[in-house]
Design an enzyme around this catalytic site. Structure first.
Site, mmCIF file in Angstrom:
data_model
loop_
_atom_site.group_PDB
_atom_site.id
_atom_site.type_symbol
_atom_site.label_atom_id
_atom_site.label_comp_id
_atom_site.label_asym_id
_atom_site.label_seq_id
_atom_site.Cartn_x
_atom_site.Cartn_y
_atom_site.Cartn_z
ATOM 1 N N GLN A 126 -55.840 24.038 -37.815
ATOM 2 C CA GLN A 126 -54.859 24.502 -36.821
ATOM 3 C C GLN A 126 -55.252 24.116 -35.395
ATOM 4 O O GLN A 126 -54.390 23.946 -34.542
ATOM 5 C CB GLN A 126 -54.684 26.031 -36.903
ATOM 6 N N HIS A 143 -50.543 16.644 -40.853
ATOM 7 C CA HIS A 143 -49.164 17.184 -40.783
ATOM 8 C C HIS A 143 -49.029 18.372 -39.836
ATOM 9 O O HIS A 143 -47.922 18.836 -39.589
ATOM 10 C CB HIS A 143 -48.614 17.487 -42.184
ATOM 11 N N GLY A 150 -56.044 18.571 -45.592
ATOM 12 C CA GLY A 150 -57.011 19.498 -45.011
ATOM 13 C C GLY A 150 -57.772 20.195 -46.128
ATOM 14 O O GLY A 150 -58.997 20.378 -46.056
ATOM 15 N N ASN A 207 -54.732 30.561 -38.980
ATOM 16 C CA ASN A 207 -53.384 30.026 -39.167
ATOM 17 C C ASN A 207 -52.302 31.098 -39.216
ATOM 18 O O ASN A 207 -51.128 30.793 -39.093
ATOM 19 C CB ASN A 207 -53.323 29.192 -40.452
ATOM 20 N N CYS A 235 -48.799 28.708 -47.670
ATOM 21 C CA CYS A 235 -49.326 28.621 -49.030
ATOM 22 C C CYS A 235 -49.177 29.930 -49.780
ATOM 23 O O CYS A 235 -49.169 29.950 -50.991
ATOM 24 C CB CYS A 235 -50.796 28.240 -49.004
HETATM 25 C C1 LIG Z 1 -56.396 26.852 -41.301
HETATM 26 C C2 LIG Z 1 -55.934 25.960 -42.402
HETATM 27 N N1 LIG Z 1 -56.845 25.390 -43.217
HETATM 28 C C3 LIG Z 1 -56.485 24.564 -44.206
HETATM 29 C C4 LIG Z 1 -55.174 24.249 -44.456
HETATM 30 C C5 LIG Z 1 -54.808 23.294 -45.558
HETATM 31 O O1 LIG Z 1 -54.387 22.047 -45.050
HETATM 32 P P1 LIG Z 1 -53.482 21.066 -45.946
HETATM 33 O O2 LIG Z 1 -52.108 21.653 -45.956
HETATM 34 O O3 LIG Z 1 -53.522 19.751 -45.256
HETATM 35 O O4 LIG Z 1 -54.093 21.025 -47.284
HETATM 36 C C6 LIG Z 1 -54.176 24.833 -43.652
HETATM 37 C C7 LIG Z 1 -52.750 24.586 -43.919
HETATM 38 O O5 LIG Z 1 -51.893 25.416 -43.652
HETATM 39 C C8 LIG Z 1 -54.568 25.700 -42.589
HETATM 40 O O6 LIG Z 1 -53.671 26.270 -41.781
#
Ligand SMILES: Cc1ncc(COP(=O)(O)O)c(C=O)c1O
Length: 383
Positions: free
Chosen positions: A178, A200, A70, A150, A325
């Site tokens: 999300q 995922h 993402g 998220n 994260c």
């Molecule tokens: C709203 C949102 N954007 C972007 C991401 C990033 O996605 P990825 O984990 O596939 O890099 C996340 C991951 O938690 C997310 O919740």
């Protein structure tokens, strides 16, 4: 383990596991770019997967670019649009509650000379559309707003934002990491130009995402090299992950309404127990407007959520404090801060996120245990 951290990542669907394992065990290891029969077999598998993904959002297969996450989809969308349109202007608009994949990309562009306006949100975490309208300038080339947050699940007024973009001929990117697989997404009706997703979060594998890029859009590739993905994302495709993503998308699309209902029931059952067990006034839901049925963010007043999270982990309940994260860092959540919540609310906030692979019994057991531990901690603080 009762896993209530599905906004961070989800377990693989059994059907996804089966498809990926079958591919790995098969002798179909050809490079999709090779012209021989083995290569063509892989190419066909990737293109079938692309068709399935396109179908899930009412797009054309040629508008789907497979990426490595993402985060990569978001970086490619924002940087690609910014570089390709800089002769028209260097102003971008986004919100203060975006994922760091958006915020840090915007900050990077600022360091290169772009100008970014960060739109604030209400106390419920909803972006202020009027502020977006007022922020539009002659040199605005891109607006990037997430579909659903998220950390507390708040759904954003995407259609109104898309209309502002259309009226002002501004490109619109939507982070749907999300929302994809939970909301019925039709890119034609939503009028988005670009959308980012990740497998995922929908019971697919990690390390694979896609970027929807509306046909004919002025955009520059972000990753350079070979001619894969029609020259828009170089690098040999991760065939097993792409097949897993397509299977997760197919399973999800076929049972979208059922899934929404299941998630709603799980969230409500969890909430009913919290409401019955923990005294009113000692906890608050963060983001009380329209939200994803999979995410529930609660502040337990007077306690440190980090302590509660660790204690829950020891009893076999996984949840999270902020997004995955940032939860390893001691920084308070930028999302809850942007919602202007008190320090006490931010300190006591935990995110519980559900998936169709949770059972009602699990959710009820977890809610009872959480209530018990919250009240123990609140009692200790009072002593
Ligand atoms: C709203 C949102 N954007 C972007 C991401 C990033 O996605 P990825 O984990 O596939 O890099 C996340 C991951 O938690 C997310 O919740």
């Amino acid at each position: 383990m009762i896993y209530l951290d599905n906004a961070a990542t989800t377990p693989l669907f059994p059907e996804v596991k089966q498809v990926m394992i079958a591919h790995i065990h098969s002798n179909e290891y050809g490079n999709p770019s090779s012209v021989h029969a083995l290569g063509r077999k892989s190419r066909n598998a990737v293109e079938d997967a692309r068709e399935q993904i396109a179908l899930s959002i009412h797009a054309n297969a040629s508008e789907i670019i497979f990426t490595g996450s993402g985060t990569e989809s978001i970086n490619s969308a924002i940087m690609g649009a910014a570089f390709a349109n800089q002769q028209h202007g260097k102003h971008l608009i986004t919100s203060t509650i975006e994922h760091h994949a958006v915020l840090h990309t915007c900050q990077y562009l600022e360091s290169l000379g772009w100008d970014v306006t960060y739109i604030p949100v209400s106390g419920d975490g909803v972006v202020d559309v009027q502020r977006i309208r007022s922020a539009v300038r002659k040199d605005t080339i891109l607006i990037s707003i997430m579909y659903a947050n998220n950390e507390m699940g708040a759904i954003q007024p995407i259609q109104e934002i898309a209309s502002i973009c259309k009226q002002n001929k501004i490109l619109f990117h939507c982070d749907m990491v999300q929302a994809y697989g939970q909301c019925d997404i039709n890119v034609q009706e939503l009028m988005v130009d670009m959308m980012s997703t990740s497998a995922h979060k929908i019971h697919g594998p990690k390390g694979i995402g896609f970027l929807y890029l509306r046909r004919g859009l002025p955009w520059h590739p972000y990753i350079h090299g070979g001619k894969q993905e029609r020259g828009r994302r170089a690098g040999t495709e991760n065939v097993a992950a792409i097949l897993g993503f397509a299977k997760a998308s197919e399973v999800t699309s076929n049972q979208l309404q059922e899934k929404q209902q299941t998630l709603f029931t799980l969230k409500q059952a969890f909430l009913d127990i919290i409401q019955n067990e923990i005294p009113v006034g000692t906890w608050i839901i963060n983001g009380q407007g329209q939200s994803l049925p999979s995410i529930l963010n609660i502040s337990f007043l007077g306690i440190d959520a980090e302590t509660l999270m660790i204690s829950l982990d020891l009893t076999g309940i996984a949840c999270s404090h902020g997004s995955a994260c940032t939860s390893g860092s001691l920084e308070p959540s930028h999302v809850l801060k942007a919602m202007n919540l008190s320090d006490e609310r931010i300190k006591g906030a935990l995110r519980f996120s559900f998936s169709v692979m949770n059972t009602i019994e699990e959710v009820k057991t977890a809610a009872l245990e959480i209530s018990k531990q919250v009240m123990n901690l609140q009692r200790k603080v009072k002593l």
